[in-house]
Design a protein around this motif. Structure first.
Motif, short mmCIF file in Angstrom:
data_model
loop_
_atom_site.label_atom_id
_atom_site.label_comp_id
_atom_site.label_asym_id
_atom_site.label_seq_id
_atom_site.Cartn_x
_atom_site.Cartn_y
_atom_site.Cartn_z
N LEU A 14 8.91 10.49 -157.92
CA LEU A 14 8.82 11.87 -157.42
C LEU A 14 7.86 11.95 -156.24
CD1 LEU A 14 8.68 13.86 -160.79
CD2 LEU A 14 10.66 13.52 -159.30
N TYR A 15 6.73 11.27 -156.34
CA TYR A 15 5.73 11.28 -155.26
C TYR A 15 6.32 10.65 -153.99
CZ TYR A 15 1.25 10.68 -152.90
OH TYR A 15 0.22 10.72 -151.97
N MET A 16 7.05 9.57 -154.16
CA MET A 16 7.67 8.91 -153.01
C MET A 16 8.64 9.86 -152.31
SD MET A 16 8.26 5.06 -154.51
CE MET A 16 8.71 4.28 -152.97
N LEU A 17 9.52 10.49 -153.08
CA LEU A 17 10.52 11.38 -152.49
C LEU A 17 9.87 12.63 -151.88
CD1 LEU A 17 13.34 11.09 -155.17
CD2 LEU A 17 13.27 10.04 -152.89
N LEU A 94 1.81 5.38 -149.64
CA LEU A 94 1.68 5.89 -148.26
C LEU A 94 1.57 4.75 -147.26
CD1 LEU A 94 -0.67 8.93 -148.93
CD2 LEU A 94 1.83 8.93 -148.64
N ASP A 95 0.88 3.66 -147.62
CA ASP A 95 0.81 2.49 -146.73
C ASP A 95 2.19 1.85 -146.56
OD1 ASP A 95 -1.92 2.86 -146.43
OD2 ASP A 95 -2.48 1.27 -147.84
N ASN A 100 7.01 0.88 -143.19
CA ASN A 100 8.46 0.74 -143.30
C ASN A 100 9.26 2.01 -143.04
OD1 ASN A 100 8.57 -2.10 -144.43
ND2 ASN A 100 7.20 -1.11 -145.89
N LYS A 101 8.61 3.09 -142.64
CA LYS A 101 9.29 4.38 -142.55
C LYS A 101 10.49 4.35 -141.60
CE LYS A 101 8.30 9.29 -142.30
NZ LYS A 101 7.26 10.30 -142.16
#
Length: 174
Positions: A14-17, A94-95, A100-101
């Motif tokens: 959930l945090y990632m999305l 976050l890193d 990789n974003k």
């Protein structure tokens, strides 16, 4: 696997999305979880499946790849329980996104799929999206499944070139 661990994996998903403006695929999620040593693919998949069944995330299938989006229920749950995710885990996530974003975004924003039409014909549907907006969409009728697969397979590597060529052709004076 303990219930506490499974809950943490769900909150991490959930945090990632919640920290991206585009969906993530199963393989992108598992890449993070497995390479950072958080859990196995199977435990991560169990967390994702339970989140999907509970309507905390929504999956959209595109050519055998599921793209996951955070739902409003998922956002509410994350807000209530985000404190259960350690700062170290949040920083890892976050890193990972910082590194990789661009590649993650490209993988989910450039899509191609095909479907059968009448006897022996297939329609290829290819798209380039940016921040949820379709920049370009092509539908190409081809005469074989092999051609459809070949176009879909090459779309991710050639879409930038195709987009530029179309724009140049349509916008530049001869």
């Amino acid at each position: 696997m303990s219930e506490e661990s499974l809950t943490l994996y769900k909150l991490m998903v959930l945090y990632m999305l919640d920290n991206l403006d585009f969906p993530l695929t199963t393989s992108q999620l598992s890449e993070f979880f497995v390479t950072h040593g958080y859990t196995s693919y199977f435990h991560m998949q169990q967390a994702v499946n339970e989140l999907d069944e509970s309507d905390f995330i929504r999956g959209e299938l595109i050519r055998n790849t599921t793209h996951y989006y955070l739902t409003s229920h998922g956002r509410e749950a994350l807000q209530m329980f985000e404190s259960k995710i350690s700062d170290a885990i949040k920083n890892d996530i976050l890193d990972y996104f910082k590194e990789n974003k661009y590649q993650l975004r490209k993988e989910v924003n450039i899509t191609a799929d095909y479907y059968p039409l009448k006897k022996g014909e297939y329609m290829v549907h290819a798209q380039i999206k940016e921040r949820g907006t379709v920049l370009m969409e092509l539908k190409i009728n081809v005469v074989s499944k092999e051609q459809a697969i070949a176009i879909c397979d090459k779309w991710s590597e050639k879409s930038d070139t195709v987009y530029c060529q179309i724009m140049e052709t349509l916008l530049l004076n001869d």
